[in-house]
Design a protein around this motif. Structure first.
Motif, PDB file in Angstrom:
ATOM      1  N   ARG A  95       3.218  -2.658   8.558  1.00  0.00           N
ATOM      2  CA  ARG A  95       4.031  -1.501   8.191  1.00  0.00           C
ATOM      3  C   ARG A  95       4.366  -1.524   6.697  1.00  0.00           C
ATOM      4  O   ARG A  95       4.358  -0.486   6.034  1.00  0.00           O
ATOM      5  CB  ARG A  95       5.311  -1.460   9.034  1.00  0.00           C
ATOM      6  N   VAL A  96       4.655  -2.711   6.181  1.00  0.00           N
ATOM      7  CA  VAL A  96       4.941  -2.837   4.744  1.00  0.00           C
ATOM      8  C   VAL A  96       3.714  -2.450   3.931  1.00  0.00           C
ATOM      9  O   VAL A  96       3.802  -1.721   2.929  1.00  0.00           O
ATOM     10  CB  VAL A  96       5.382  -4.278   4.406  1.00  0.00           C
ATOM     11  N   ILE A  97       2.543  -2.913   4.358  1.00  0.00           N
ATOM     12  CA  ILE A  97       1.305  -2.598   3.651  1.00  0.00           C
ATOM     13  C   ILE A  97       1.045  -1.095   3.639  1.00  0.00           C
ATOM     14  O   ILE A  97       0.788  -0.496   2.583  1.00  0.00           O
ATOM     15  CB  ILE A  97       0.119  -3.353   4.296  1.00  0.00           C
ATOM     16  N   MET A  98       1.131  -0.481   4.800  1.00  0.00           N
ATOM     17  CA  MET A  98       0.852   0.948   4.886  1.00  0.00           C
ATOM     18  C   MET A  98       1.874   1.766   4.094  1.00  0.00           C
ATOM     19  O   MET A  98       1.524   2.741   3.420  1.00  0.00           O
ATOM     20  CB  MET A  98       0.833   1.387   6.351  1.00  0.00           C
ATOM     21  N   HIS A  99       3.137   1.348   4.152  1.00  0.00           N
ATOM     22  CA  HIS A  99       4.170   2.051   3.394  1.00  0.00           C
ATOM     23  C   HIS A  99       3.898   1.949   1.898  1.00  0.00           C
ATOM     24  O   HIS A  99       4.026   2.945   1.160  1.00  0.00           O
ATOM     25  CB  HIS A  99       5.548   1.468   3.716  1.00  0.00           C
ATOM     26  N   ALA A 100       3.516   0.760   1.442  1.00  0.00           N
ATOM     27  CA  ALA A 100       3.256   0.562   0.015  1.00  0.00           C
ATOM     28  C   ALA A 100       2.103   1.441  -0.453  1.00  0.00           C
ATOM     29  O   ALA A 100       2.160   2.042  -1.537  1.00  0.00           O
ATOM     30  CB  ALA A 100       2.954  -0.908  -0.252  1.00  0.00           C
ATOM     31  N   LEU A 101       1.052   1.543   0.349  1.00  0.00           N
ATOM     32  CA  LEU A 101      -0.123   2.328  -0.038  1.00  0.00           C
ATOM     33  C   LEU A 101       0.191   3.828  -0.035  1.00  0.00           C
ATOM     34  O   LEU A 101      -0.217   4.565  -0.945  1.00  0.00           O
ATOM     35  CB  LEU A 101      -1.281   2.027   0.908  1.00  0.00           C
TER      36      LEU A 101
END
Length: 357
Positions: free
Chosen positions: A141-147
């Motif tokens: 979720r952190v990865i997708m949010h950052a992107l």
């Protein structure tokens, strides 16, 4: 297939260039490479010998402004903090994992800072399937949010290399296109080869004289697999006892014994230790490991009879590690082919905008 109009891409956490192979196949030009492992650098340089740029080392030591402008960012960012084996090992050692791992987990943020600075039109990231479930899904979720916060439309999908090569190898691929360059791209557009899917006979040394001898992997008039790849009696006995012990305990751990009609388990970076996940049965002999050449074929880096076989310039140990960590080349090619129409439009639109300016 090529775009007719080239695009520029960079290859981060490049390994030996599995993702690069895909994007060169559709007309892209690599303008920057970063890979910290010196043995992987040797293999990369040997197989992409026409490069006019150097293979850079530690990406954390490279300022984003020093990276050339590019249209596409490729990154197989380190997966050990997220993999099942990596998490188990770190837990056993009492060490942090995921983004709390300062040495590897935070390397994803180097991808973020480069995307933020250069704003390439698209990116492709690759990691282990377990990235989805790590830390109860919080890491992903952190990865997708950052992107998405960077202004990208993002899609992801777990793809099994089994459709292209004779091994089960599930990896997650994450694709993003800049929101101001709208596309309808979906990883569901990746075309899977029509069956039947290949088995190990397609990558094994035939040992019947139909293949040219390649020392140290094969030898003799028939180009038979060299004896050194056969397990020692001691190791084979150990693996059998180990498997029996875990079977009795109700665990699934054990060796994977294969024949020509089999499909292999996932080739891992630890294959050099005992070869247990993929052992080849031999008549009248104990099982053997795959040779590094067979691993190159298993990962789709070359094919039997190829006019340009993959150059293996490192020791067996390092070669096993490299192939075990690599992206299966045919998967990268198929993803690049699915992205290619949008990359073509991207480059054409960019050229028109420059002309208008």
């Amino acid at each position: 297939m090529t775009t007719g109009q080239g695009f520029r891409f960079i290859d981060l956490f490049a390994g030996i260039g599995g993702l690069r192979i895909g994007f060169e196949a559709v007309g892209g030009t690599c303008v920057f490479t970063s890979e910290w492992n010196k043995f992987s650098q040797q293999t990369y340089k040997a197989n992409f010998e026409d490069d006019t740029h150097e293979v850079n080392g530690d990406i954390t030591a490279i300022h984003e402004a020093d990276i050339p402008a590019h249209d596409v960012l490729l990154a197989g960012f380190p997966c050990q903090p997220f993999s099942i084996a990596g998490v188990s090992k770190k837990n056993a050692l009492g060490r942090a994992h995921g983004f709390a791992d300062e040495t590897q987990g935070t390397l994803f943020f180097d991808v973020v800072r480069i995307l933020r600075h250069h704003r390439p039109r698209a990116f492709l990231l690759e990691n282990v399937k377990n990235l989805l479930s790590h830390d109860k899904g919080n890491t992903f979720r952190v990865i997708m949010h950052a992107l998405r916060e960077l202004g990208y439309s993002v899609d992801h999908k777990v793809i099994d290399a089994r459709h292209w090569v004779p091994q089960h190898r599930e990896r997650i691929f994450i694709v993003g296109f800049r929101e101001d360059w709208p596309t309808n791209f979906s990883l569901d557009d990746v075309i899977l080869p029509e069956g039947p899917n290949p088995n190990l006979s397609s990558i094994l040394h035939p040992g019947d004289g139909s293949e040219t001898v390649e020392e140290p992997y094969t030898c003799g008039d028939l180009a038979a697999v060299a004896p050194k790849y056969t397990l020692t009696p001691k190791l084979w006995q150990y693996l059998q006892k180990y498997a029996a012990k875990h079977k009795a305990a109700g665990n699934g751990f054990g060796f994977g014994l294969c024949g020509p009609e089999s499909v292999a388990r996932t080739l891992s970076a630890r294959y050099y230790k005992d070869g247990s996940e993929i052992l080849i049965a031999q008549e009248g002999l104990d099982p053997r490991r795959l040779t590094p050449r067979e691993c190159a074929r298993l990962m789709g880096f070359d094919r039997p009879g190829s006019n340009k076989p993959w150059k293996i310039v490192v020791s067996d140990t390092q070669a096993y590690r490299q192939f075990g960590n690599a992206v299966a080349a045919p998967v990268a090619i198929s993803i690049a082919e699915a992205m290619e129409p949008w990359l073509h439009n991207m480059v054409a639109l960019k050229s028109k905008r420059r002309m208008r300016a």
